[in-house]
Design an enzyme around this catalytic site. Structure first.
Site, PDB file in Angstrom:
ATOM      1  N   MET A   1       0.007   7.756   2.415  1.00 41.29           N
ATOM      2  CA  MET A   1       0.638   7.422   3.704  1.00 41.29           C
ATOM      3  C   MET A   1       1.745   6.371   3.529  1.00 41.29           C
ATOM      4  SD  MET A   1      -0.970   9.332   5.870  1.00 41.29           S
ATOM      5  CE  MET A   1      -0.889   8.654   7.522  1.00 41.29           C
TER       6      MET A   1
ATOM      7  N   LYS B   1      -6.781   5.238  18.246  1.00 38.26           N
ATOM      8  CA  LYS B   1      -6.827   6.094  17.055  1.00 38.26           C
ATOM      9  C   LYS B   1      -8.278   6.491  16.722  1.00 38.26           C
ATOM     10  CE  LYS B   1      -5.378   8.369  13.426  1.00 38.26           C
ATOM     11  NZ  LYS B   1      -6.249   8.342  12.317  1.00 38.26           N
TER      12      LYS B   1
ATOM     13  N   VAL C   1      -2.888  -0.025   3.280  1.00 40.21           N
ATOM     14  CA  VAL C   1      -3.949  -0.021   2.265  1.00 40.21           C
ATOM     15  C   VAL C   1      -5.218   0.547   2.904  1.00 40.21           C
ATOM     16  CG1 VAL C   1      -2.954  -1.998   1.048  1.00 40.21           C
ATOM     17  CG2 VAL C   1      -4.644  -2.398   2.853  1.00 40.21           C
TER      18      VAL C   1
ATOM     19  N   GLU D   1     -10.679  14.767  17.055  1.00 41.04           N
ATOM     20  CA  GLU D   1     -10.359  15.597  15.871  1.00 41.04           C
ATOM     21  C   GLU D   1     -11.639  16.236  15.307  1.00 41.04           C
ATOM     22  OE1 GLU D   1      -7.710  13.555  12.915  1.00 41.04           O
ATOM     23  OE2 GLU D   1      -9.461  13.745  11.640  1.00 41.04           O
TER      24      GLU D   1
ATOM     25  N   GLY E   1       0.220   4.524  -1.140  1.00 43.95           N
ATOM     26  CA  GLY E   1      -0.479   5.773  -1.460  1.00 43.95           C
ATOM     27  C   GLY E   1       0.115   6.926  -0.666  1.00 43.95           C
TER      28      GLY E   1
ATOM     29  N   GLY F   1       0.864  -1.184   0.000  1.00 43.46           N
ATOM     30  CA  GLY F   1       0.000   0.000   0.000  1.00 43.46           C
ATOM     31  C   GLY F   1       0.893   1.224   0.000  1.00 43.46           C
TER      32      GLY F   1
ATOM     33  N   GLY G   1      -1.170  12.183  11.740  1.00 43.24           N
ATOM     34  CA  GLY G   1      -0.211  13.187  11.245  1.00 43.24           C
ATOM     35  C   GLY G   1      -0.438  13.501   9.781  1.00 43.24           C
TER      36      GLY G   1
ATOM     37  N   ARG H   1     -21.479  16.946   9.952  1.00 46.55           N
ATOM     38  CA  ARG H   1     -20.961  16.414   8.673  1.00 46.55           C
ATOM     39  C   ARG H   1     -22.082  15.819   7.853  1.00 46.55           C
ATOM     40  NH1 ARG H   1     -15.123  13.542   8.429  1.00 46.55           N
ATOM     41  NH2 ARG H   1     -14.076  14.900   9.902  1.00 46.55           N
TER      42      ARG H   1
ATOM     43  N   ASN I   1      -6.591   2.946   9.073  1.00 48.18           N
ATOM     44  CA  ASN I   1      -7.665   3.266  10.026  1.00 48.18           C
ATOM     45  C   ASN I   1      -8.657   2.107  10.099  1.00 48.18           C
ATOM     46  OD1 ASN I   1      -7.154   5.787  11.174  1.00 48.18           O
ATOM     47  ND2 ASN I   1      -7.944   6.878   9.391  1.00 48.18           N
TER      48      ASN I   1
HETATM   49  N1  NAI Z   1      -4.533  10.226   4.441  1.00 45.87           N
HETATM   50  C1  NAI Z   1      -4.509  10.443   5.752  1.00 45.87           C
HETATM   51  O1  NAI Z   1      -4.438  11.585   6.213  1.00 45.87           O
HETATM   52  C2  NAI Z   1      -4.527   9.293   6.711  1.00 45.87           C
HETATM   53  C3  NAI Z   1      -4.859   8.008   6.299  1.00 45.87           C
HETATM   54  N2  NAI Z   1      -4.873   6.985   7.202  1.00 45.87           N
HETATM   55  C4  NAI Z   1      -5.230   5.633   6.812  1.00 45.87           C
HETATM   56  O2  NAI Z   1      -4.121   5.043   6.122  1.00 45.87           O
HETATM   57  C5  NAI Z   1      -4.610   4.104   5.156  1.00 45.87           C
HETATM   58  C6  NAI Z   1      -4.049   4.494   3.782  1.00 45.87           C
HETATM   59  O3  NAI Z   1      -4.498   5.815   3.533  1.00 45.87           O
HETATM   60  P1  NAI Z   1      -3.924   6.690   2.295  1.00 45.87           P
HETATM   61  O4  NAI Z   1      -2.490   6.414   2.093  1.00 45.87           O
HETATM   62  O5  NAI Z   1      -4.396   8.069   2.557  1.00 45.87           O
HETATM   63  O6  NAI Z   1      -4.754   6.051   1.103  1.00 45.87           O
HETATM   64  P2  NAI Z   1      -4.412   6.138  -0.464  1.00 45.87           P
HETATM   65  O7  NAI Z   1      -5.716   5.927  -1.152  1.00 45.87           O
HETATM   66  O8  NAI Z   1      -3.633   7.360  -0.765  1.00 45.87           O
HETATM   67  O9  NAI Z   1      -3.449   4.878  -0.709  1.00 45.87           O
HETATM   68  C7  NAI Z   1      -3.876   3.545  -0.603  1.00 45.87           C
HETATM   69  C8  NAI Z   1      -2.985   2.718  -1.502  1.00 45.87           C
HETATM   70  O10 NAI Z   1      -3.287   1.333  -1.301  1.00 45.87           O
HETATM   71  C9  NAI Z   1      -3.284   0.704  -2.585  1.00 45.87           C
HETATM   72  N3  NAI Z   1      -4.082  -0.510  -2.474  1.00 45.87           N
HETATM   73  C10 NAI Z   1      -5.415  -0.621  -2.359  1.00 45.87           C
HETATM   74  N4  NAI Z   1      -5.770  -1.913  -2.247  1.00 45.87           N
HETATM   75  C11 NAI Z   1      -4.617  -2.629  -2.283  1.00 45.87           C
HETATM   76  C12 NAI Z   1      -4.313  -4.005  -2.216  1.00 45.87           C
HETATM   77  N5  NAI Z   1      -5.278  -4.922  -2.046  1.00 45.87           N
HETATM   78  N6  NAI Z   1      -3.017  -4.392  -2.307  1.00 45.87           N
HETATM   79  C13 NAI Z   1      -2.034  -3.472  -2.472  1.00 45.87           C
HETATM   80  N7  NAI Z   1      -2.264  -2.148  -2.547  1.00 45.87           N
HETATM   81  C14 NAI Z   1      -3.532  -1.736  -2.455  1.00 45.87           C
HETATM   82  C15 NAI Z   1      -3.835   1.740  -3.529  1.00 45.87           C
HETATM   83  O11 NAI Z   1      -3.476   1.443  -4.874  1.00 45.87           O
HETATM   84  C16 NAI Z   1      -3.181   3.012  -2.992  1.00 45.87           C
HETATM   85  O12 NAI Z   1      -1.932   3.257  -3.598  1.00 45.87           O
HETATM   86  C17 NAI Z   1      -6.130   4.159   5.247  1.00 45.87           C
HETATM   87  O13 NAI Z   1      -6.594   3.152   6.117  1.00 45.87           O
HETATM   88  C18 NAI Z   1      -6.392   5.527   5.842  1.00 45.87           C
HETATM   89  O14 NAI Z   1      -7.629   5.606   6.503  1.00 45.87           O
HETATM   90  C19 NAI Z   1      -4.511   7.180   8.515  1.00 45.87           C
HETATM   91  C20 NAI Z   1      -4.170   8.419   8.961  1.00 45.87           C
HETATM   92  C21 NAI Z   1      -4.171   9.588   8.117  1.00 45.87           C
HETATM   93  O1  5RP Z   2      -7.368   9.472  10.212  1.00 41.23           O
HETATM   94  C1  5RP Z   2      -7.290  10.510   9.605  1.00 41.23           C
HETATM   95  C2  5RP Z   2      -6.852  11.754  10.274  1.00 41.23           C
HETATM   96  O2  5RP Z   2      -6.544  11.537  11.612  1.00 41.23           O
HETATM   97  C3  5RP Z   2      -7.622  10.530   8.146  1.00 41.23           C
HETATM   98  O3  5RP Z   2      -7.564  11.797   7.597  1.00 41.23           O
HETATM   99  C4  5RP Z   2      -8.903   9.840   7.832  1.00 41.23           C
HETATM  100  O4  5RP Z   2      -8.993   9.636   6.453  1.00 41.23           O
HETATM  101  C5  5RP Z   2     -10.137  10.542   8.320  1.00 41.23           C
HETATM  102  O5  5RP Z   2     -11.264   9.783   7.900  1.00 41.23           O
HETATM  103  P1  5RP Z   2     -12.759  10.121   8.339  1.00 41.23           P
HETATM  104  O6  5RP Z   2     -13.044  11.513   7.843  1.00 41.23           O
HETATM  105  O7  5RP Z   2     -13.601   9.077   7.688  1.00 41.23           O
HETATM  106  O8  5RP Z   2     -12.808  10.064   9.815  1.00 41.23           O
END
Ligand code: NAI
Ligand code: 5RP
Length: 296
Positions: free
Chosen positions: A11, A169, A67, A176, A9, A7, A119, A268, A95
């Site tokens: 993060m 979390k 992921v 938050e 993306g 994963g 973060g 929301r 998450n």
């Molecule tokens: N963006 C944020 O601010 C935060 C995100 N998170 C959590 O972190 C996790 C990842 O979030 P992001 O990076 O923002 O998401 P993102 O959508 O930017 O990245 C997710 C990545 O996972 C890949 N992916 C999806 N299914 C897959 C699979 N089966 N095998 C391999 N790769 C796969 C996608 O192609 C993508 O590159 C989520 O659970 C999110 O809720 C936690 C804290 C903050």
């Molecule tokens: O965890 C977070 C921040 O701390 C991420 O931004 C998360 O994607 C927030 O998701 P939601 O709006 O569904 O609570």
């Protein structure tokens, strides 16, 4: 140390880069080939799939999942599970719901660490705050990786048994929501109120020494600087909501009153569509008081 990252993306790429910067090796995989290329350019070895990630790791097999929460975590574990051994460590940094993490920890033979990550993308430079649940020995073994991904040794902690990391979390996200709502209401009153205020200036002043200074308030300052005090064309619509919903559900189950978090979540939901209840209130005021009905 070697770390597999699945994963890549917003993060996951940060996990890759911070672990590489700390001098460790990374084996990376994502379904998206562009994301894999980005990780390779940062210096990671790439893999063809989750099992290939395991195969490319040495005897100490540690894998970080970043992921989207839900099906993608289960799909990845479906592939990994038959190949996992007792001394392997799997970290879920997304998450995920804490109950899903407890279920997954019971399901796999490896040590399973549920890791709440806070973060956001700003963590690329600063590092994250990591809230980790699961076996203490696995947390200890992963300390060099957590030191690298977090802001440092103070930026991560072992919360307790399976599920506790994602539980903490989840509550963090509820807080938050309430903080965002409180800042939103305060700035709304300033915007609609008696003085013609520059809200960026207000936020900057508050961020320097005021009781309510915070990172979210710094983000308010940035938003007013970039969008203007009236927020320009930013829509009256707030997406997301899953982690706040879980927080409220858990609070109901535990009979703990969380009116601020609930209200923030409800705001929301209310932002997403025209409210039938407000339309009915509009019409009822005509019914009981012959007040004019506002019509579209
Ligand atoms: N963006 C944020 O601010 C935060 C995100 N998170 C959590 O972190 C996790 C990842 O979030 P992001 O990076 O923002 O998401 P993102 O959508 O930017 O990245 C997710 C990545 O996972 C890949 N992916 C999806 N299914 C897959 C699979 N089966 N095998 C391999 N790769 C796969 C996608 O192609 C993508 O590159 C989520 O659970 C999110 O809720 C936690 C804290 C903050
Ligand atoms: O965890 C977070 C921040 O701390 C991420 O931004 C998360 O994607 C927030 O998701 P939601 O709006 O569904 O609570």
């Amino acid at each position: 140390m070697q770390l597999g990252v699945i994963g890549l993306g917003r993060m996951g790429q940060i996990v890759v880069e911070r672990v590489l910067d700390a001098g460790h090796d990374v084996v990376a995989f994502d379904l998206n080939s562009e994301a894999v290329t980005t990780a390779a350019e940062a210096g990671a070895e790439t893999a063809e799939g989750p099992v290939d990630v395991l195969d490319r790791l040495g005897d100490e097999r540690r894998v970080w999942l970043m992921v989207p929460a839900g099906e993608a975590v289960d799909a990845t574990l479906d592939e990994l599970a038959p190949h996992l051994r007792e001394r392997d460590v799997v970290v879920d940094g997304g998450n995920s719901h804490f109950e899903a993490s407890v279920r997954r920890a019971e399901r796999v033979d490896a040590a399973y660490l549920d890791c709440g990550t806070s973060g956001g993308p700003a963590g690329a430079e600063l590092g994250f705050s990591l809230m980790i649940g699961g076996p203490a020995w696995a947390y200890e073994e992963m300390t060099p990786v957590f030191d690298a991904v977090a802001t440092g040794p103070e930026g991560h902690g072992h919360m307790g048994p399976a599920g506790s990391g994602h539980y903490v979390k989840m509550v963090h996200n509820g807080v938050e929501y309430a903080l965002m709502q409180a800042y939103g209401e305060g700035f709304e009153l300033l915007f609609e109120g008696r003085y013609d205020l520059d809200l960026e200036s207000v936020a900057r002043t508050w961020n320097n020494g005021a009781v309510i200074r915070s990172w979210l308030l710094e983000l308010c300052e940035e938003a007013f600087r970039e969008e203007g005090s009236d927020l320009g064309d930013v829509a009256d619509h707030v997406a997301g909501g899953s982690t706040g919903t879980w927080t409220v559900q858990e609070a109901l189950e535990q009979e703990v009153p969380v009116p601020l978090i609930y209200q923030a979540l409800a705001e929301r939901f209310a932002s997403r569509e025209e409210r039938f209840s407000r339309r009915l209130a509009n019409r009822l005021r005509y019914g009981f008081g012959r007040h004019e009905v506002a019509r579209e």
